[in-house]
Design an enzyme around this catalytic site. Sequence first.
Site, PDB file in Angstrom:
ATOM      1  N   LYS A 339       1.028  -1.056   0.189  1.00 37.66           N
ATOM      2  CA  LYS A 339      -0.547   0.513   0.300  1.00 37.66           C
ATOM      3  C   LYS A 339       1.282   1.427  -0.553  1.00 37.66           C
ATOM      4  O   LYS A 339       1.552   1.653   0.951  1.00 37.66           O
ATOM      5  CB  LYS A 339      -0.645  -0.152   1.312  1.00 37.66           C
ATOM      6  CG  LYS A 339      -2.019  -1.061   1.291  1.00 37.66           C
ATOM      7  CD  LYS A 339      -3.198  -0.907   2.268  1.00 37.66           C
ATOM      8  CE  LYS A 339      -4.111  -1.874   2.202  1.00 37.66           C
ATOM      9  NZ  LYS A 339      -4.769  -1.774   3.597  1.00 37.66           N
ATOM     10  N   GLY A 367      -8.167  -2.217   0.925  1.00 39.70           N
ATOM     11  CA  GLY A 367      -9.104  -2.738   2.474  1.00 39.70           C
ATOM     12  C   GLY A 367      -8.569  -2.295   4.211  1.00 39.70           C
ATOM     13  O   GLY A 367      -7.441  -3.020   4.189  1.00 39.70           O
ATOM     14  N   ALA A 371      -3.895  -7.364   9.859  1.00 42.15           N
ATOM     15  CA  ALA A 371      -2.898  -8.763  10.048  1.00 42.15           C
ATOM     16  C   ALA A 371      -4.053  -9.215  10.818  1.00 42.15           C
ATOM     17  O   ALA A 371      -4.468 -10.904  10.755  1.00 42.15           O
ATOM     18  CB  ALA A 371      -1.240  -8.774   9.792  1.00 42.15           C
ATOM     19  N   LYS A 421      -5.293   6.710   2.515  1.00 43.33           N
ATOM     20  CA  LYS A 421      -5.712   6.885   3.697  1.00 43.33           C
ATOM     21  C   LYS A 421      -4.733   6.520   4.587  1.00 43.33           C
ATOM     22  O   LYS A 421      -4.822   7.145   5.396  1.00 43.33           O
ATOM     23  CB  LYS A 421      -6.236   5.184   4.061  1.00 43.33           C
ATOM     24  CG  LYS A 421      -6.484   4.430   5.231  1.00 43.33           C
ATOM     25  CD  LYS A 421      -5.432   3.338   5.698  1.00 43.33           C
ATOM     26  CE  LYS A 421      -4.538   2.729   4.748  1.00 43.33           C
ATOM     27  NZ  LYS A 421      -3.843   1.610   5.414  1.00 43.33           N
ATOM     28  N   ASP A 473     -11.023   1.850   5.071  1.00 40.70           N
ATOM     29  CA  ASP A 473      -9.717   1.435   5.720  1.00 40.70           C
ATOM     30  C   ASP A 473      -8.795   2.348   6.672  1.00 40.70           C
ATOM     31  O   ASP A 473      -8.754   2.699   7.412  1.00 40.70           O
ATOM     32  CB  ASP A 473      -8.433   1.224   4.357  1.00 40.70           C
ATOM     33  CG  ASP A 473      -7.400   0.580   4.845  1.00 40.70           C
ATOM     34  OD1 ASP A 473      -7.357  -0.039   5.960  1.00 40.70           O
ATOM     35  OD2 ASP A 473      -6.248   0.636   3.349  1.00 40.70           O
ATOM     36  N   SER A 483      -1.387   1.239  15.022  1.00 37.01           N
ATOM     37  CA  SER A 483      -1.413   1.459  13.608  1.00 37.01           C
ATOM     38  C   SER A 483      -0.097   2.187  13.185  1.00 37.01           C
ATOM     39  O   SER A 483       0.325   2.769  14.200  1.00 37.01           O
ATOM     40  CB  SER A 483      -1.961   2.578  13.730  1.00 37.01           C
ATOM     41  OG  SER A 483      -2.395   3.250  12.412  1.00 37.01           O
ATOM     42  N   ARG A 484       0.972   1.889  12.648  1.00 41.08           N
ATOM     43  CA  ARG A 484       2.375   2.558  12.364  1.00 41.08           C
ATOM     44  C   ARG A 484       2.018   3.762  11.680  1.00 41.08           C
ATOM     45  O   ARG A 484       2.760   5.094  12.746  1.00 41.08           O
ATOM     46  CB  ARG A 484       3.074   2.045  11.616  1.00 41.08           C
ATOM     47  CG  ARG A 484       3.624   0.431  12.173  1.00 41.08           C
ATOM     48  CD  ARG A 484       4.295  -0.607  10.861  1.00 41.08           C
ATOM     49  NE  ARG A 484       3.152  -1.283   9.984  1.00 41.08           N
ATOM     50  CZ  ARG A 484       3.513  -1.030   8.630  1.00 41.08           C
ATOM     51  NH1 ARG A 484       4.416  -1.610   8.369  1.00 41.08           N
ATOM     52  NH2 ARG A 484       2.152  -1.958   7.623  1.00 41.08           N
ATOM     53  N   ASN A 485       1.046   3.714  11.108  1.00 40.88           N
ATOM     54  CA  ASN A 485       0.675   5.701  11.258  1.00 40.88           C
ATOM     55  C   ASN A 485       0.075   5.963  11.687  1.00 40.88           C
ATOM     56  O   ASN A 485       0.663   7.691  12.337  1.00 40.88           O
ATOM     57  CB  ASN A 485      -0.253   5.614   9.477  1.00 40.88           C
ATOM     58  CG  ASN A 485       0.478   5.281   8.690  1.00 40.88           C
ATOM     59  OD1 ASN A 485       0.816   5.967   7.217  1.00 40.88           O
ATOM     60  ND2 ASN A 485      -0.421   3.954   7.439  1.00 40.88           N
TER      61      ASN A 485
END
Length: 560
Positions: A339, A367, A371, A421, A473, A483-485
């Site tokens: 992504k 989407g 994981a 996203k 998403d 979430s890494r972001n």
Amino acid sequence: MPASETHEGPDRLLEYHRRTRRRGVRLPVYWLVRAIVQPFFHLYFRFARLGREHVPSRGAVILAANHRSFLDPFVVGCLARRPVYFVAKQELFAHRFVGWLLNSLGAFPVRRGESDEESMTTARELLARGEAVVIFPEGTRVRSGALRESRRGVGRMALESGAPVVPVAVVGSEGVRRGWRIRPCRVRLRCGRPLTFPRVSSPTPRLAAEVTARIWPCVELQWEWLGGLPPLRTAAVVGGGPMGLALTALLARAGLDVQLGCRTAAQVEALRGADPRAEMPASRRAALEAGVRFATVSEIEFAGVDLVVFAVPSRSLPAAVGEVGAQISQRSAVLVASKGLVAPLATLPSRYVADRVRARAIASFAGPAHADEAVMTGASVVLATGDEAFGSQLAGALGRAGLSVERTGDVIGAELAGCAKNVAALAAAAAGAARGPNAAGAAAARVFGEVHEHALRAGARSRTFIGLAGTGDLVGTVLAEGSRNRRAGNLLAQGVPASQIGPLLCATCEGLDIAPLLAEAMARTGAPREATSALAALVEGRITVEGWLAGRDPGLRRAA
């Protein structure tokens, strides 16, 4: 339909069955129609029949074939120099003349989607009389993609009758009809050697299923020999991160023989030596429990697998494709789960792979699919590809693994929605950590909207952005604690340079990589990019968080 016809229907269908059992085909009608149809097939469809010697010239025989078109019963019927009987959906017998003609040619009605004992009885009596009967084990027409799984009716019929079963593959008939137009497509058939089974008067469902499992692979073998789309049996996943492990576990759950390719031997040893009883992420545990084979990328024979999955960050995609791309054969398909955008030209991942790999088809995975959650409880995902047959095939495999799959041909939209996203979640986290939720919402909306406009100018569809690949998403990423972001945005708000965030997180943050590339791509399409360019400047360290918030949007200043 009038009430009188409604009551007459079952009696009329029963009469077709009785007539087929008593008298069979009307020979003058049958041979007259065949004398016209068969030369037409040879001339117009370039009809080819391979392996006809495997069809007995007399005695009972079951012709088990795949089903792609309304034409299939007639082309299969031309295999032998003898009348061949077949089932046809009951709706075709509603018109009296059509019903009479089909019944004269050997057709008898079946109620699709039901356990129709009447049609089974007719088929058994025909076989007991030494006739040839065509059965389509898939149960319905499959117009594209690979063959479907077979129903167990063919196994039951083989056991109850004791008749040999000839596996037959039909290729090309799906392209014959376009509306009411009959097109001159090439149609080919291939027969395998007859399969025989002991006669059993009352076979159990389990026994019938086991016999079917012996018959259907022989049909698939003829299908593949003719060049039909092969089923997905084997897969190789490139990337040992959470998404790579999750997709490996899911594909193994779907019944594929899967290998996971890691970058280094140390990663392989760490996975092989892991204790399944120890505490670990769900994706890794599921991969271990599925018996997946772990290897370095260089140890995997990519030329022999049906599906190759690139589950690496977009910044690592060039290296991964450079290492294995030349080994991927034209018979393999590729799924890209990256992504982001590929530097230095802000190339979409699927386009980057398509330009360098000779695969038969390429799809993109999008989407909200965190994981571990996808492995434990399933997820709703988007599968984007321009190849409808491969999309159907792969969606079926992922569906068997427990995912809810939405298919789209809008590859550009799905991949740019994933980019939107990532950068919107990064902007929301940075603004929220500095100024609160109102600022977070304004930052995310402004960036997401700009990328949406850029995507439309690049050829994407707006519907893709408001669906699972975009807003779905985004919500999943913003809410995910891991979430890494989100974590990267919090660190940006604290003044941590972007170059140091990756090592601190021990992971790649796609949003940090994407923001500058998106700003450059948006400049080429002429899309509005004020908010995205400002976020890129923040990521590159050219402005501070305070400067970013103060200089971007009056809405953000009011939210502060």
